[in-house]
Structures are given as structure tokens and as C-alpha cells.
Design a protein around this motif. Structure first.
Motif, mmCIF file in Angstrom:
data_model
loop_
_atom_site.group_PDB
_atom_site.id
_atom_site.type_symbol
_atom_site.label_atom_id
_atom_site.label_comp_id
_atom_site.label_asym_id
_atom_site.label_seq_id
_atom_site.Cartn_x
_atom_site.Cartn_y
_atom_site.Cartn_z
ATOM 1 N N THR A 168 -1.854 19.832 13.303
ATOM 2 C CA THR A 168 -2.368 19.002 14.383
ATOM 3 C C THR A 168 -1.259 18.701 15.378
ATOM 4 O O THR A 168 -0.069 18.902 15.088
ATOM 5 C CB THR A 168 -2.906 17.668 13.829
ATOM 6 N N LEU A 170 0.992 15.920 17.530
ATOM 7 C CA LEU A 170 1.661 14.712 17.047
ATOM 8 C C LEU A 170 0.824 13.467 17.346
ATOM 9 O O LEU A 170 0.119 13.400 18.357
ATOM 10 C CB LEU A 170 3.028 14.565 17.713
ATOM 11 N N TYR A 264 2.251 14.278 11.943
ATOM 12 C CA TYR A 264 1.179 15.269 12.099
ATOM 13 C C TYR A 264 0.730 15.691 10.710
ATOM 14 O O TYR A 264 1.337 15.319 9.701
ATOM 15 C CB TYR A 264 1.664 16.497 12.885
#
Length: 352
Positions: A168, A170, A264
Motif C-alpha cells: 500500500t 504510506l 504501510y
């Protein structure tokens, strides 16, 4: 506590650790490595600098959470093998809230963390409901749901929250558990507020189970569900509640890792392992909050410090794993140490 009992409560763990270190040294000698250099590297890796000490505390943090999660279920008569999946759900929910919302830190941090906790609790409610209503064994359902959680998280990361390197993006800084004064104290290590929250959870664990009516009911149902039902307690309600509280703590572990350490969540080819280590931490800590903290310290310190054994002393990872396992084995076998001490005392008394 009587003087003898207090003395042996300190002596037995000390003897167990000493035996573990001795046998670990033997394995290093058999592999052709110097145990003194190996253990020096281990302790330098843990205490060599404030940075290393801070990183050791960071490694300990999720183990306290997962140990408490497993122990809570144990204490109420359930075997939650699904802490791993609940950890993943907590990580994912916390990251989503950390990415999607952009709020003031005093709202964003607790919101993201609580989202992770609730995700773990809701995921644990599934096996809790199946156990309470249909008597489906929680070991099977929690174990299978680990893989469902992993695959589902991977799917959503790939399709909905994808970024570079299959992870993903941050989280917003306002959702981070990093606390600059704490990190600076430990030479800019990745230690975060999760360690304080984990210790707070340990206290709440004790208070809920042993100081509240709800905790009494949970322990009663776990000890003897038939007697609890006869006394007017709802067995089904308490089974579901127990699993949800256990999942809540496991979700907190996942939220703490992504909000405090990484920022993340990446796709994982396998389960992260914290939940399964939490089982060992709970058993080694006798399912007691203080025992779990000490067990997590042992596991976390050995895991982080052992990295330096390979770097500084050149000891291969296979021997390091054996050394760690032997040390933990002797600590876990404290009843055998207690038996040896009592046998020695009896022989001394007979000789008199």
C-alpha cells in the motif's frame, strides 16, 4: 510469599536460562564456532547501543500483544489459533484508515488504532459464533481463517490499495504511532508508542479477568461451561465475547506494527508469524500478564540479538535457531528444574 517460595521463583528461571546457555554453547562447539564470541555478539546485539535496545523493545511489542491475545482465550477455555489472521485484519484496517482519512493526529491515531482492534475482534467473532451456536471447534475455524485473512488482504492490496513493490501507499503522518521524543531517547530507533499501549493492555487483561464480574463469568465458562450455565450464565454469549476480546488484542498487535514501524502494509507470501509465536509466549508466561511480558522479552531479545550472531560471529542461521530453541526449551521446562531442586533438597535432608 514465603521466603523459600520467593527464593525458588527467582532461582528456577535463572537455572533454566543457565542450562539453556550451556547447551546452546555445546551446539556451537559442535558446529565449530566459539560460543563466547557467539554469546558476546548476542548480548551486543541486544544491549550494544541505545538504538539496538530500542529495536529490541520494538521486537518485543507485538509479542506482548499476541501473547495476551492467546492467553485471554486460554484463560476462558478457548484455543485461539487465529491470532495470526486477526493480526493481519488489524494491520489492514489500520492502514486503510491511515491512508483514506486525513485528520488531526489526536483523532487520526486513536481512530486508526481502534479500527485495527475492531477488525481483529470482528474476525475473531466468526469462530466464536460458530463455536457458540454450532459447536464447531475453534482450532479448525481459526486456523483456516488465518489463510482467508492473508489472501483477502493480498487481494485488496493488489486491486484497491496497490502501490509500488506490491504494498500500500504510506499512511498519513497524522496516523503514525511514532513519537519523536521516545525515538530520540533510543537513538532514532523504530520504537513507538505501541510498547506503552502493550503494557497498558497487560494491566487491563489482569483487571478484566480477575477484578470484574464479566471476567469471573468468562473464567467460569472456560473452567466448566455446564456449571456456569446451571448458575445462570450465558455460555454462548461469553464464548463469543471471549473470542472477540482475544481478537481485539490481536488486532491491536497488527495495528501497532503498521502504524508504528512500517507505515504501510505489503503483500505477504506467508503468514507473518507473530500469532504462532504468541502461543509460545502465552504458554511460557503461564497465561499471566507479568509472565507474558517476561516471555515476550525473552523471545524478542533472542530474535533481535541473534541477527548480530551471524553478522559479528559468523554463526550460520541454522545453529542460531538451535541455540535459541534450546534456551527457550529449558526455560519452558522449569517444572523439570523444580523437580531436580526438590530432589537435591530431599537427598541433603536424608543425608543429615
Amino acid at each position: 510469599m514465603p521466603p523459600d517460595k520467593k527464593k525458588y521463583s527467582i532461582l528456577i528461571p535463572a537455572i533454566s536460562i543457565t542450562f539453556g546457555l550451556i547447551f546452546g554453547a555445546i551446539f556451537m562447539l559442535l558446529g565449530g564456532y566459539n560460543p563466547l564470541e557467539g554469546y558476546e555478539a548476542l548480548f551486543v546485539g541486544i544491549f550494544g547501543s541505545m538504538y539496538d535496545f530500542g529495536e529490541t523493545l520494538r521486537q518485543i511489542t507485538p509479542l506482548i500483544f499476541t501473547g495476551l491475545a492467546v492467553a485471554f482465550a486460554f484463560r476462558t477455555g478457548l484455543f485461539n489459533i487465529g491470532v495470526e489472521g486477526q493480526f493481519i485484519c488489524g494491520s489492514f484496517a489500520a492502514v486503510v484508515v491511515g491512508i483514506v482519512f486525513d485528520l488531526p493526529w489526536y483523532i487520526h491515531v486513536p481512530l486508526a488504532f481502534l479500527a485495527g482492534c475492531m477488525a481483529g475482534a470482528l474476525w475473531a467473532a466468526i469462530p466464536g459464533f460458530l463455536k457458540a451456536k454450532f459447536q464447531v471447534h475453534e482450532v479448525i475455524t481459526t486456523m483456516m481463517l488465518n489463510y482467508v485473512a492473508l489472501i483477502a488482504a493480498n487481494y485488496f492490496i493488489r486491486t484497491k490499495f496497490k502501490a509500488l513493490s506490491e504494498r500500500t501507499e504510506l499512511i498519513h503522518p497524522s496516523a503514525s504511532l511514532n513519537f519523536e521524543p521516545l525515538s530520540s531517547l533510543f537513538d532514532s530507533s523504530r520504537i513507538h508508542l505501541g510498547i506503552i499501549i502493550a503494557l497498558l493492555f497487560a494491566f487491563i487483561f489482569y483487571f478484566v479477568l480477575w477484578k470484574t464480574v464479566c471476567g469471573y463469568e468468562l473464567r467460569a465458562v472456560g473452567s466448566n461451561p455446564f456449571a456456569a450455565q446451571y448458575a445462570g450464565m450465558s455460555v454462548s454469549k461469553n464464548i463469543i465475547l471471549s473470542m472477540m476480546i482475544s481478537g481485539f488484542i490481536a488486532g491491536a498487535a497488527g495495528a501497532g506494527e503498521v502504524l508504528g514501524v512500517y507505515g504501510y502494509m505489503s503483500m505477504g507470501a506467508a503468514l507473518p508469524g507473530y500469532g504462532f509465536t504468541g502461543i509460545a509466549v502465552a504458554l511460557l508466561g503461564a497465561n499471566l500478564p507479568l509472565g507474558i511480558i517476561f516471555a515476550a522479552v525473552l523471545f524478542g531479545a533472542l530474535q533481535y540479538g541473534s541477527q548480530n550472531m551471524q553478522l559479528q560471529a559468523g554463526i550460520p542461521t541454522e545453529i542460531i535457531s538451535i541455540v535459541i530453541a534450546v534456551i527457550i526449551l529449558f526455560v519452558a521446562a522449569n517444572e523439570a528444574i523444580k523437580w531436580m531442586i526438590n530432589l537435591t533438597r530431599r537427598r541433603k535432608e536424608e543425608a543429615k
